[in-house]
Design an enzyme around this catalytic site. Structure first.
Site, PDB file in Angstrom:
ATOM      1  N   ASP A 105      -1.849 -45.421  -8.759  1.00  0.00           N
ATOM      2  CA  ASP A 105      -2.337 -44.219  -8.084  1.00  0.00           C
ATOM      3  C   ASP A 105      -3.127 -43.320  -9.029  1.00  0.00           C
ATOM      4  OD1 ASP A 105      -2.185 -41.926  -6.046  1.00  0.00           O
ATOM      5  OD2 ASP A 105      -1.166 -41.070  -7.792  1.00  0.00           O
ATOM      6  N   GLU A 143      -6.755 -47.239  -8.257  1.00  0.00           N
ATOM      7  CA  GLU A 143      -7.394 -46.288  -7.345  1.00  0.00           C
ATOM      8  C   GLU A 143      -8.381 -45.431  -8.144  1.00  0.00           C
ATOM      9  OE1 GLU A 143      -6.058 -42.916  -4.076  1.00  0.00           O
ATOM     10  OE2 GLU A 143      -5.390 -42.783  -6.150  1.00  0.00           O
TER      11      GLU A 143
END
Length: 832
Positions: A479, A534
């Site tokens: 993330d 990401e």
């Protein structure tokens, strides 16, 4: 001996944070693409919830509410021993603290003579005896290969040579870190096993607890096992800030800390006396009628531990990922469990044709509404959903079904929760994190790791390995990587594709080197594991192997795609530009694989809209029943929903991702249970009375044969099975033969398939000629207009299409088709 039983349910919180969808308007994630990169004006802002210094869970079930009671551990014959070592630490210029030459150190705690004790200091990990060596896993290499030359990136992209100064420095810094780890820790393999030294370590004579907390002046281990007596197990500290205590077995040899009992470390810190959950804790829970969480000593007896039964599946050639959240995966208004997800949701994922499940919110987070992104306990699976062993059974069942299990891991930041998390763990703001403003993310309201700190590297590398080793996850979706790689975190920055934006002073080299190290470790020790990053910036070299000079990820999320589709949602059909769509989908770097997706989980949150809601709006509430008339908006929405998804899969990358429920156009947004909040400025943020009504997934809508949702779900399933059969996402052959702005047509070849999209709102084309590479007889293999998929059944599936020689749209062959309005038809050579 004491048993800690968790019973009841959690009570509503006194206060909670407002739902703040992406912490701002869509302008924070809208963007365009140029050059070879994804280019974004501003990064996608995660679904972070602004919180106080202590995140409070609104309403959730405890482990005991599911009929679970944490029981005492049985006597164990496990033993471990270690020997003292010393090491000379070199001073390096990467920001790591300078350390003097060390001498052998031993704990002053009195221990059993048979039990050898070793202090594990920062920057030093002791040698271990043979019985403590890592067990070799079949198929894993014996050691992590040494760094490569790091020069192949210039062959892949010669324009990078103009930035070789930065890139070569980055790689030399990585090699220096590898060298330091080899010299002082015995290699990256051992360095990434910090969980075998820190936290609670069971041996035949007792339990040793170690914690790195250099800011603390005094520390003691407290818990149910010693009646929370702060004088019973006082810890000793070495010169590197590592605290240690040995707790000997009870008189009859039973473990001194029973399985399931509560534990904390009490410290005298610069911020005062505080009780903290151990940083390396493996389980933590929120007991009934309590606000803070409790660390749980989790060490079940052998007969109660889950034993994996099924081998890990091989990484598939192409990834088809079903992104999910265990807690909201039930049709009922409640927090779902690992067991229910295992039994009810995993078979659905398999039936739909996905080959991987990506699970969010696994790492413990005291604030449920943070969507799992404000992590408090990095080594502990969320207790809301069940026990660690129940999570293991979920993963094992997925492997039985042939599904990869990817974890949404958060190493980009941590919760600012002081009571339950790492923030100010030792009473300072620089422990694990950067001090001052650099250590805070002002939009996410969270703390930012100092990746230049040796013990932070140990902690995070070990954390990644722990989930792969202990729980058998098959990889990660990392993330917020953009936030890690730049000191500006991508906020307020317009990424235009200029390489100066990636390789200038704003680059956080320490963070990038950490990403290189973690990818290095994962791919060497777990060859089948998958890593996805990401990144919204389009960082070049992101998905190039570390040995070649890259960051080392297998895939990057193609984050420009969902933003592009939202741009088009705000336009009339006649303003949709076919060339713009194709450019966004195909604008990715050579040899760097991407995972494409049409919409993100962020869009499902309150304050935003899913594609289905953008397309059909309030008509979804009254016109989705098949026994009632439809509306033009519903017809348009269902048709475009299918086309958008297949076009994204067809051109967007080598992998595809869907958030659960979006496959059938889930009508409700996600709104976590929350109460009314009174902000310091006097503003009152309304709550939802702690309701779970919109924190669930109504899978029954997609299954209902009398609703139009069923057609969208059936199409999504057919789409997955088509890719499984033809593997078009990973085919080397891709040719776009038509982008017609007048006809609103897109025609392309991917693998052995020919895709024909007609985005025109009224025009259907008879005898429309489409180009192809191969000659022969073609047949329809997927038709979005099929009645099963909620279409109008305008295509004859028995028809045959014979190719004709002669160039058309720069292709050597062509055949004529009927292309109804708002449809996609996929053709394949008929080999029969």
């Amino acid at each position: 001996m004491m048993t800690f039983a968790l019973v009841g349910t959690r009570f509503p919180a006194l206060r909670t944070s407002p739902i703040n969808a992406r912490s701002g308007s869509r302008s924070l994630r809208r963007g365009s693409s140029v050059r070879l990169d994804y280019v974004r004006r501003n990064p996608t802002t995660k679904a972070r919830i602004s919180g106080t210094s202590h995140d409070i869970d609104p309403v959730s079930s405890t482990v005991a509410a599911m009929g679970k009671v944490l029981v005492l551990a049985a006597e164990s014959d496990d033993s471990s021993s270690s020997t003292d070592t010393s090491s000379n630490i070199e001073a390096i210029s990467s920001g790591l603290e300078l350390l003097p030459e060390t001498t052998d150190l031993v704990s002053e705690e009195k221990v059993d003579p048979e039990e050898e004790q070793t202090i594990v200091a920062p920057h030093i990990i002791s040698e271990v005896s043979n019985d403590e060596e890592n067990v070799e896993v079949e198929g894993q290499p014996k050691s992590i290969p040494p760094p490569g030359s790091g020069q192949r990136i210039y062959e892949i992209d010669p324009t990078l040579r103009g930035f070789s100064g930065h890139l070569d420095y980055r790689y030399s810094h990585y090699k220096k870190m590898r060298e330091m780890i080899d010299q002082n820790e015995g290699g990256l393999d051992k360095f990434s096993c910090g969980y075998e030294k820190f936290g609670f370590q069971r041996s035949k004579n007792g339990i040793t607890y170690r914690e790195w907390a250099p800011g603390a002046e005094w520390a003691t281990l407290i818990g149910d096992f010693n009646n929370w007596n702060p004088h019973a197990n006082v810890m000793t500290k070495n010169e590197y800030g590592v605290w240690e205590v040995f707790v000997p077995n009870n008189a009859y040899g039973s473990p001194p800390i029973p399985h399931g009992s509560r534990v904390k470390i009490r410290m005298d810190t610069p911020s005062g006396i505080k009780d903290s959950i151990p940083a390396w804790i493996k389980f933590s829970v929120q007991a009934p009628h309590e606000i803070p969480y409790n660390g749980i000593y989790y060490d079940p007896p052998e007969e109660e531990r889950y034993v994996f039964k099924h081998p890990l599946p091989k990484a598939p050639k192409s990834l088809r990922i079903y992104e999910s959240h265990v807690g909201m995966s039930s049709p009922e208004g409640k927090i779902n469990t690992y067991v229910s997800f295992r039994d009810d949701v995993l078979p659905r994922i398999k039936r739909l044709g996905y080959n991987a499940v990506q699970i969010m919110a696994i790492q413990e987070h005291s604030n449920y509404a943070s969507f799992g992104y404000h992590v408090t306990n990095f080594f502990a699976p969320s207790s809301r959903f069940g026990t660690p062993d129940e999570l293991k059974s979920l993963i094992d069942r997925a492997h039985e079904l042939g599904l990869l299990v990817l974890m949404d891991i958060v190493h980009s930041h941590a919760s600012n929760n002081v009571l339950d998390g790492l923030n100010q763990f030792d009473g300072t703001d620089s422990h694990y994190f950067h001090s001052g403003s650099r250590g805070f993310h002002w939009i996410w309201d969270s703390r930012l790791f100092n990746y230049g700190c040796w013990e932070v590297l140990r902690f995070l590398l070990s954390n990644a390995r722990w989930w792969l080793e202990e729980y058998k996850f098959d990889g990660f979706r990392f993330d917020g990587v953009t936030s890690m790689m730049y000191t500006h975190h991508g906020l307020g920055v317009g990424f235009t594709g200029n390489y100066n934006e990636y390789f200038g002073y704003a680059a956080d080299v320490d963070a990038v080197v950490y990403l290189m190290l973690v990818n290095d470790m994962i791919h060497a020790l777990f060859p089948e594991a998958v890593t996805i990053g990401e990144d919204v910036s389009g960082m070049p070299t992101f998905c190039i192997p570390v040995e070649d000079g890259g960051v080392g990820f297998d895939y990057r999320l193609h984050m420009a795609i969902p933003d592009k589709w939202i741009e088009f949602m705000e336009l009339k059909d006649e303003d949709w530009k076919m060339g713009d769509i194709v450019h966004t989908l195909t604008n990715r770097r050579w040899l760097e694989k991407c995972v494409a997706y049409a919409e993100s989980h962020d869009q499902a949150l309150v304050g935003d809209k899913t594609l289905a809601f953008w397309l059909m709006d309030k008509d979804m509430y009254g016109f989705m029943a098949l026994d009632r008339p439809s509306t033009p908006r519903i017809d348009r929405g269902i048709a475009l929903h299918k086309m958008i998804r297949l076009l994204t899969m067809g051109l967007g990358g080598e992998g595809y991702l869907n958030f659960m429920g979006n496959e059938f156009g889930h009508p409700e947004w996600i709104d976590f249970p929350r109460g009314e909040q009174h902000l310091p400025n006097g503003v009152i943020v309304p709550g939802n009375n702690f309701s779970f009504d919109k924190c669930r997934r109504m899978f029954d809508l997609g299954d209902a044969e009398y609703l139009r949702y069923r057609g969208m779900q059936e199409f999504d399933q057919a789409m997955q099975h088509l890719e499984e059969k033809y593997e078009f996402m990973t085919s080397e052959h891709q040719y776009i033969s038509r982008k017609d702005e007048g006809d609103k047509m897109i025609v392309f070849e991917r693998g052995d398939l020919v895709f024909v999209f007609n985005f025109h709102w009224t025009n259907s084309y008879v005898n429309y000629r489409v180009g192809c590479l191969k000659s022969g007889k073609y047949k329809v293999v997927l038709d979005s207009d099929d009645k099963l998929f909620g279409g109008f059944d305008r295509i004859d599936h028995t028809a045959q299409y014979f190719s004709k020689e002669g160039r058309h749209d720069n292709r050597p062959w062509s055949f004529s088709v009927y292309a109804p309005s708002r449809t996609v038809i996929v053709y394949a050579l008929d080999e029969d």
